[in-house]
Design a protein around this motif. Structure first.
Motif, mmCIF file in Angstrom:
data_model
loop_
_atom_site.group_PDB
_atom_site.id
_atom_site.type_symbol
_atom_site.label_atom_id
_atom_site.label_comp_id
_atom_site.label_asym_id
_atom_site.label_seq_id
_atom_site.Cartn_x
_atom_site.Cartn_y
_atom_site.Cartn_z
ATOM 1 N N ASP A 39 0.824 -1.214 0.000
ATOM 2 C CA ASP A 39 0.000 0.000 0.000
ATOM 3 C C ASP A 39 0.860 1.267 0.000
ATOM 4 O O ASP A 39 0.560 2.247 0.675
ATOM 5 C CB ASP A 39 -0.955 0.000 1.194
ATOM 6 C CG ASP A 39 -1.873 -1.210 1.198
ATOM 7 O OD1 ASP A 39 -2.163 -1.736 0.111
ATOM 8 O OD2 ASP A 39 -2.291 -1.636 2.296
ATOM 9 N N VAL A 56 -0.141 -7.624 8.297
ATOM 10 C CA VAL A 56 -0.985 -6.643 7.615
ATOM 11 C C VAL A 56 -2.403 -6.770 8.148
ATOM 12 O O VAL A 56 -2.818 -7.836 8.608
ATOM 13 C CB VAL A 56 -0.972 -6.804 6.074
ATOM 14 C CG1 VAL A 56 0.405 -6.549 5.507
ATOM 15 C CG2 VAL A 56 -1.479 -8.150 5.637
ATOM 16 N N HIS A 61 -5.225 -5.004 -0.259
ATOM 17 C CA HIS A 61 -3.889 -4.402 -0.262
ATOM 18 C C HIS A 61 -3.278 -4.493 -1.661
ATOM 19 O O HIS A 61 -3.745 -5.258 -2.499
ATOM 20 C CB HIS A 61 -2.960 -5.131 0.713
ATOM 21 C CG HIS A 61 -3.415 -5.057 2.131
ATOM 22 N ND1 HIS A 61 -3.235 -3.946 2.915
ATOM 23 C CD2 HIS A 61 -4.063 -5.970 2.910
ATOM 24 C CE1 HIS A 61 -3.743 -4.167 4.112
ATOM 25 N NE2 HIS A 61 -4.253 -5.402 4.128
#
Length: 132
Positions: A39, A56, A61
């Motif tokens: 990202d 994450v 993403h």
């Protein structure tokens, strides 16, 4: 350190997170560091054969893999959008292919079972961030 690698080799996720494993393989360009971002946030630079693990948040993403410096003009960066769930183990294998004008970076989604034994023989690189 050895403890961090052993925890990573357990292939388990932190509660409330997804465990993202970034695995660099291949011979082409193996000594050049591949820059990896999730990202838009830099998470690690990997030479081959090495891996890293970063937590994450569950959801959508984008993983970006590229080279800087002198290789930036010789390689083509790649992006891969992916979605992950709470507690999931996501494995992305990264390599560089030979191209006619530019060498493309290849990103392939894999599975924990497919890379389990391969990771044991690789060096682990600490991520630049603990979580994204």
């Amino acid at each position: 350190d050895a403890g961090a690698k052993q925890r990573a080799l357990a292939l388990t996720a932190t509660p409330g997170k997804t465990a993202l494993y970034l695995v660099r393989t291949g011979f082409v360009g193996k000594m050049a560091g591949m820059n990896l971002a999730v990202d838009g946030r830099e998470v690690a630079q990997l030479k081959s054969p090495r891996f890293t693990r970063v937590d994450v948040a569950p959801g959508a993403h984008t993983l970006t893999a590229s080279f800087g410096g002198g290789l930036a003009g010789q390689t083509k960066a790649s992006e891969l959008a992916f979605t992950c769930a709470d507690g999931e183990i996501v494995v992305m294998k990264l390599s560089m292919s030979m191209g006619v004008l530019q060498n493309p970076v290849k990103i392939e989604r894999s599975t924990a079972d497919a890379v389990r034994s391969e990771l044991a023989g690789m060096q682990m690189t600490a991520p630049d961030v603990a979580a994204v």
